[in-house]
Scaffold this active site. Structure first.
Site, PDB file in Angstrom:
ATOM      1  N   ASP A   6      30.737  40.343  22.990  1.00 54.79           N
ATOM      2  CA  ASP A   6      29.943  40.702  24.156  1.00 54.79           C
ATOM      3  C   ASP A   6      28.564  40.071  24.003  1.00 54.79           C
ATOM      4  OD1 ASP A   6      32.043  42.278  25.017  1.00 54.79           O
ATOM      5  OD2 ASP A   6      31.134  44.172  24.380  1.00 54.79           O
ATOM      6  N   ARG A   7      27.966  39.676  25.089  1.00 54.02           N
ATOM      7  CA  ARG A   7      26.674  38.985  25.060  1.00 54.02           C
ATOM      8  C   ARG A   7      25.604  39.693  24.212  1.00 54.02           C
ATOM      9  NH1 ARG A   7      25.932  36.648  30.490  1.00 54.02           N
ATOM     10  NH2 ARG A   7      27.445  35.270  29.609  1.00 54.02           N
TER      11      ARG A   7
END
Length: 169
Positions: A6-7
């Site tokens: 995830d970012r």
């Protein structure tokens, strides 16, 4: 990429240099041959005994979020994570845990922690308290270790990142 994060999550990432290696590594992730270990800083005092979080998750339509769902409900998929206590800091009311996901669902670790009342620090999407000391939009969750099989020779490879970041949280 055979592997992604995830970012707002930092840490180890597997990158393949050839299409064949990417295909072979991706298949290891699909059949759950790759073992993953994350370290997270959670709000509150998580119990010290090792446990397993077992849930069903479903994506919320038109949002980049998931939610806990009833087993058998529409589009719900099983999610399982092993949890091991590392330490608790009473002054900041934070618990560090080691998370070992068995499945790899979208935002799995984030929603499982938050749903139990221990959101990941900095994870505003799932109710985590704001956190200074990390990069903007970063949360206190790191891909710490990975074990996979080298696509060239099938030998197991173990990669572990430094855990120095824990001291900055």
């Amino acid at each position: 990429f055979p592997h992604r994060l995830d970012r707002p999550v930092g840490g180890i990432l597997v990158v393949a240099l050839t299409k064949k290696a990417a295909r072979l590594l991706s298949s290891q992730f699909e059949v759950r041959k790759v073992r993953k270990e994350y370290v997270a800083a959670l709000a509150g005092r998580h119990p010290t005994e090792a446990t397993r979080w077992v849930d069903h998750l479903r994506k919320i339509p038109d949002q980049a979020r998931v939610e806990i769902a009833e087993p058998g409900s529409d589009s719900a998929k099983p999610a399982e994570t092993g949890v091991e206590f590392i330490r608790y800091d009473e002054g900041s009311d934070r618990t560090w845990v080691r998370l070992r996901p068995v499945t790899g669902r979208m935002h799995q670790l984030r929603v499982q922690a938050a749903s139990r009342g221990f959101p990941i620090l900095g994870d505003l999407i799932y109710g985590g308290p704001p956190l200074s000391g990390l990069r903007e939009n970063e949360i206190a969750l790191r891909a710490q270790s990975l074990w996979f099989f080298d696509p060239r020779n099938s030998k197991e490879v173990s990669v572990t990142a430094s855990d120095d970041w824990i001291e900055s949280v």
